[in-house]
Design a protein around this motif. Sequence first.
Motif, short mmCIF file in Angstrom:
data_model
loop_
_atom_site.label_atom_id
_atom_site.label_comp_id
_atom_site.label_asym_id
_atom_site.label_seq_id
_atom_site.Cartn_x
_atom_site.Cartn_y
_atom_site.Cartn_z
N UNK A 2 -82.31 26.54 -45.68
CA UNK A 2 -83.26 27.28 -45.10
C UNK A 2 -83.99 26.40 -43.72
N UNK A 3 -83.22 26.54 -42.69
CA UNK A 3 -83.58 25.53 -41.48
C UNK A 3 -84.43 26.18 -40.59
N UNK A 4 -84.63 27.45 -40.70
CA UNK A 4 -85.55 28.29 -39.73
C UNK A 4 -86.37 29.35 -40.62
N UNK A 5 -87.63 29.09 -40.64
CA UNK A 5 -88.60 30.16 -41.39
C UNK A 5 -89.41 30.97 -40.30
N UNK A 6 -89.29 31.93 -40.39
CA UNK A 6 -90.39 32.79 -39.57
C UNK A 6 -91.62 33.29 -40.45
N UNK A 7 -92.79 32.85 -40.20
CA UNK A 7 -93.96 33.16 -40.72
C UNK A 7 -94.74 34.24 -40.09
N UNK A 8 -94.59 35.47 -40.69
CA UNK A 8 -95.10 36.85 -39.76
C UNK A 8 -96.10 37.39 -40.77
N UNK A 290 -84.06 34.01 -38.12
CA UNK A 290 -84.44 33.29 -39.02
C UNK A 290 -83.46 32.93 -40.39
N UNK A 291 -83.58 32.03 -41.20
CA UNK A 291 -82.98 32.01 -42.26
C UNK A 291 -83.84 32.59 -43.42
N UNK A 292 -85.17 32.65 -43.08
CA UNK A 292 -86.07 33.26 -44.25
C UNK A 292 -87.16 34.00 -43.68
N UNK A 293 -87.83 34.98 -43.86
CA UNK A 293 -88.87 35.59 -43.37
C UNK A 293 -89.88 35.66 -44.29
N UNK A 294 -91.00 34.98 -44.12
CA UNK A 294 -92.34 35.07 -44.93
C UNK A 294 -93.25 36.06 -44.34
#
Length: 387
Positions: A2-8, A290-294
């Motif tokens: 998980x290198x890039x996390x988008x927090x939306x 993103x690698x993960x979207x929160x």
Amino acid sequence: MLNRVVVAPSGFKESLSAPAAADAIAAGVRRVLPDAEIDRVPLVDGGEGTAAALARATGGRLVALAATGPVGEPVGTHFALLGGQDTAVVEMAAAAGLSLVPRTRRDPGATTTYGVGELIRAALDHGVRRILVGCGDSGTSDGGAGALQALGARLLDADGVELPFGGRELSRLARVDAAGLDPRLGKVELVVACNPYNVLCGERGVVARVFGPQKGATPRQVEELSAGLENWARVLTRDLAVTGVDLRLGRGTGASGGLGAGLASLGAALLPRFPVLLDHLGLDERLARADLVVTAEGALDRQTPRGKVPAEVARRAKLSGRPVLALAGTLGEGAGEVPGVDACHGILPGPMELAEALVRGAELLTDATERALRMIILGARLPSTQG
């Protein structure tokens, strides 16, 4: 990895703004993934923070002024002038939001959208050609009557006396005198960004029966509001010669306590909020990397797919095949069935008074983010039992 996390996230009503929620989640991500790139995209749904977010995204600016608040007293408020565009953004919650209604004065039969009309009038004073009205987080149930009054309409009873503020008065409405409406309204494009699932009246009408109790309405007041809004839709349609939209049952007419219906009677286009608002933020491109979207919101339940932020984020993330974690203050019926959401997690560690949870919102959201991410990483590391 998980290198890039988008927090939306969206905001948490009466607790955290969308930017504050994004910051709280990012702090939790940082505890678990200290080296990850975190892209904060606080999302707006037309409610609190919409004007500021769109001004920031377009290089525009906020215009501060005073207007009539939902309980009839002056409040400090604002609207946005977008950068590089001849567009103003009026955030209805900035003049008539629930957060502006003291808990001891929460009577949806009395609150008014008059200040929203004043903001529209102020935007007209700046010579814009397009006014975008964001609907959400309202503290009113007057069908937009106050906004029309501020724009020059006279709402008269059978004796020709102008009605006072409030949705409960609408059952006495006999005639709308539109002669004094601001003529500049006919020279601008008026767009309402709203939840299309919200309709004004009928069995699915949300203003009185769904959101009225949330704004303080008693069962008796719910019936009063329902009757008044039915009359409001009928008289508006007749006296303003409304065509092309059903003010009772049309999509979006119930937005923000019926403000959608009131503005539609003036020729406003009622459009689904996310395509109108989120395209300013470049959301799809950011999700795709993103690698993960929160994402997050105050409640995750069976209503979430009906125009709520987590469902829209999940839908868009899945277009790029991205995994989605949703955090929520409460997990209700259907929380685990939101299309596109791969995992959901409540932020409360145990039973807690609502007042305490609201005050501790940032702390709880940060801690919950950490717990959820550690569980996700642990699950990824555990050996599969399938053979």
